[in-house]
Design a protein around this motif. Structure first.
Motif, short mmCIF file in Angstrom:
data_model
loop_
_atom_site.label_atom_id
_atom_site.label_comp_id
_atom_site.label_asym_id
_atom_site.label_seq_id
_atom_site.Cartn_x
_atom_site.Cartn_y
_atom_site.Cartn_z
N LEU A 1 1.60 6.85 0.82
CA LEU A 1 1.22 7.16 2.20
C LEU A 1 2.12 6.38 3.16
N GLN A 2 2.62 7.07 4.15
CA GLN A 2 3.52 6.46 5.12
C GLN A 2 2.78 6.27 6.43
N ALA A 3 2.40 5.04 6.71
CA ALA A 3 1.71 4.76 7.97
C ALA A 3 2.70 4.82 9.13
N THR A 4 2.18 5.15 10.29
CA THR A 4 3.01 5.11 11.49
C THR A 4 3.32 3.66 11.84
N GLU A 5 4.19 3.48 12.78
CA GLU A 5 4.44 2.12 13.27
C GLU A 5 3.11 1.50 13.71
N ARG A 6 3.01 0.20 13.63
CA ARG A 6 1.71 -0.46 13.82
C ARG A 6 1.18 -0.24 15.23
N THR A 7 0.49 0.92 15.39
CA THR A 7 -0.19 1.18 16.65
C THR A 7 -1.65 0.74 16.59
N ALA A 8 -2.08 0.30 15.39
CA ALA A 8 -3.43 -0.23 15.23
C ALA A 8 -3.30 -1.74 15.05
N PRO A 9 -3.57 -2.51 16.08
CA PRO A 9 -3.35 -3.95 16.00
C PRO A 9 -4.26 -4.63 14.98
N GLN B 1 -4.69 4.55 5.79
CA GLN B 1 -5.35 5.85 5.68
C GLN B 1 -5.44 6.55 7.04
N PHE B 2 -5.85 5.82 8.04
CA PHE B 2 -6.09 6.44 9.34
C PHE B 2 -4.81 6.66 10.14
N THR B 3 -3.81 5.81 9.96
CA THR B 3 -2.58 6.01 10.72
C THR B 3 -1.64 6.99 10.02
N ALA B 4 -1.74 7.10 8.69
CA ALA B 4 -0.94 8.08 7.96
C ALA B 4 -1.58 9.47 8.01
N ASN C 1 -2.79 13.08 -3.46
CA ASN C 1 -2.56 12.94 -2.02
C ASN C 1 -2.74 14.24 -1.25
N ALA C 2 -2.96 15.35 -1.96
CA ALA C 2 -3.34 16.59 -1.28
C ALA C 2 -4.65 16.40 -0.52
N VAL C 3 -5.43 15.40 -0.92
CA VAL C 3 -6.71 15.14 -0.26
C VAL C 3 -6.51 14.80 1.22
N TRP C 4 -5.32 14.28 1.56
CA TRP C 4 -5.05 13.85 2.94
C TRP C 4 -4.39 14.95 3.77
N SER C 5 -4.13 16.11 3.19
CA SER C 5 -3.32 17.12 3.89
C SER C 5 -4.09 17.88 4.96
N GLU C 6 -5.39 18.07 4.76
CA GLU C 6 -6.20 18.81 5.73
C GLU C 6 -7.67 18.52 5.48
N PRO C 7 -8.53 18.70 6.48
CA PRO C 7 -9.95 18.40 6.30
C PRO C 7 -10.61 19.18 5.16
N ASP C 8 -10.17 20.43 4.93
CA ASP C 8 -10.79 21.22 3.87
C ASP C 8 -10.51 20.65 2.48
N VAL D 1 0.83 -1.20 0.00
CA VAL D 1 0.00 0.00 0.00
C VAL D 1 0.87 1.25 0.00
N ARG D 2 1.91 1.25 0.81
CA ARG D 2 2.81 2.40 0.87
C ARG D 2 3.46 2.66 -0.48
N GLU D 3 3.93 1.62 -1.14
CA GLU D 3 4.61 1.78 -2.43
C GLU D 3 3.66 2.33 -3.49
N PHE D 4 2.41 1.87 -3.48
CA PHE D 4 1.47 2.30 -4.51
C PHE D 4 0.94 3.71 -4.25
#
Length: 358
Positions: free
Chosen positions: A60-68, A182-185, A331-338, A54-57
């Motif tokens: 998006l860079q997810a954080t370390e796996r804090t979502a088990p 999506q949610f961790t990045a 990926n600008a879609v992920w930069s801010e809620p607006d 997913v990251r390669e495609f």
């Protein structure tokens, strides 16, 4: 020491909901102990492998796996979602109770059990359908959401479709892991969705008993007054004020983005790592339409028809935006809620491109 659940939270018998749902959902397909262990291990490995794909495609860079990642059975999924509903609904029920006053002891006991049965019935239906789910609202110390993979349902569907089980399991993991990324990045996404849901629920003005009655009538397939008339829409019709509908349109835009983006990732990554992906996609798309009159009715009542539209419309939006501005521009879609698309922009991606990129 905890004071126990609030008065509002006690208006739903959550334990009864779990018992009813678990009894209705069944155990799933017959598998040997070895087959079950192999499926669990393969799903865990598939989720781990999917992170890098997913990251390669997507970039998006997810954080370390804090979502088990949890591989669960059907009752485990029902318990997890009952816990989630309790968390989400507690502020609304507390607010309504504070405003209208708590019902009497007998009325509350009866009402909580009725609602528990109805919620359990809904979870029992969904618990046999869901393959995986990212729960962004799961809140435990050191964890940021959790990913649930429902092993019996995955095995059931791969057998039903007659597809390669190894390919299918990785395909499912790609979709669900995309949601985890999506949610961790994008760490503000969970708070944003919670804020939107809070806006919807905070505008509810009905009496608690009326709210429960509406839910019962909707889930029971009856319109107001028990006349036997069939409802026209889904449970979202309970939130019918203009203000609520405006926020629901914003939620629809976000959910269409998230689901469509995950489908695009599946189709983009799949051909390189899943030999039978074309066959899986064709068969699974047909299955999403639902089977049988009762299944189609329940899907409509529970808003699953709208869910299918989110997959379709969201994927069209993502592909169109990427074609126009590239993956980095998208990926600008992920930069801010607006920068999130509205429902109208989902249906007309050029509007989003013009607004965000000029």
């Amino acid at each position: 020491m905890s004071d126990g659940p609030s008065t509002g939270a006690r208006m739903v018998d959550w334990d009864l909901a779990v018992r009813v749902g678990s009894r209705l959902v069944g155990e799933g397909p017959r598998v040997s102990r070895r087959e079950a262990a192999d499926a669990v291990a393969e799903l865990r490995a598939g989720a781990d492998r999917s992170t890098g794909l997913v990251r390669e495609f997507t970039g998006l860079q997810a954080t370390e796996r804090t979502a088990p990642v949890l591989v669960v059975d059907r009752p485990g999924w029902i318990q997890a979602n009952a816990d989630g509903f309790a968390t989400i609904m507690a502020p609304l029920l507390d607010k309504l109770t504070e405003k209208k006053g708590a019902p009497g002891g007998l009325a509350q006991a009866i009402g909580s059990r009725v609602t528990g049965v109805e919620l359990g019935t809904m979870l029992g239906f969904l618990g046999s359908k869901v393959l995986g789910q990212f729960d962004p609202f799961h809140d435990q110390p050191g964890e940021q959401g959790r990913l649930l993979l429902v092993a019996p349902n995955i095995v059931h569907v791969e057998r039903e479709l007659g597809v390669d089980p190894h390919d299918f399991r990785l395909w499912v993991c790609l979709h669900e892991e995309t949601h985890r990324v999506q949610f961790t990045a994008v760490p503000w996404m969970t708070d944003h969705l919670q804020s939107l849901m809070g806006e919807i629920l905070s505008s509810v003005q009905t009496d608690p008993a009326e709210l429960v009655g509406d839910l019962v009538r909707k889930l029971g397939g009856r319109s107001d007054g028990g006349t036997g008339e069939k409802p026209d829409g889904s449970l979202l019709d309970l939130f019918a004020s203009p203000e609520q509908k405006a926020v629901i349109d914003r939620v629809t835009g976000v959910m269409s983005l998230l689901e469509g983006h995950a489908d695009v990732v599946m189709d983009g990554v799949g051909p390189g790592v899943i030999p039978s992906v074309a066959q899986i996609r064709r068969k699974f798309t047909e299955r999403r339409k639902g089977v049988g009159a009762l299944d189609r009715l329940l899907r409509r009542l529970l808003g699953l028809d709208q869910k299918m539209a989110q997959y379709r419309d969201g994927a069209v939006f993502v592909r169109a935006a990427v074609d126009k501005v590239g993956m980095e521009g998208f990926n600008a879609v992920w930069s801010e809620p607006d920068h999130l698309p509205s429902k109208a922009e989902i249906l007309d991606p050029a509007l989003w491109v013009a607004r965000v990129h000029g």
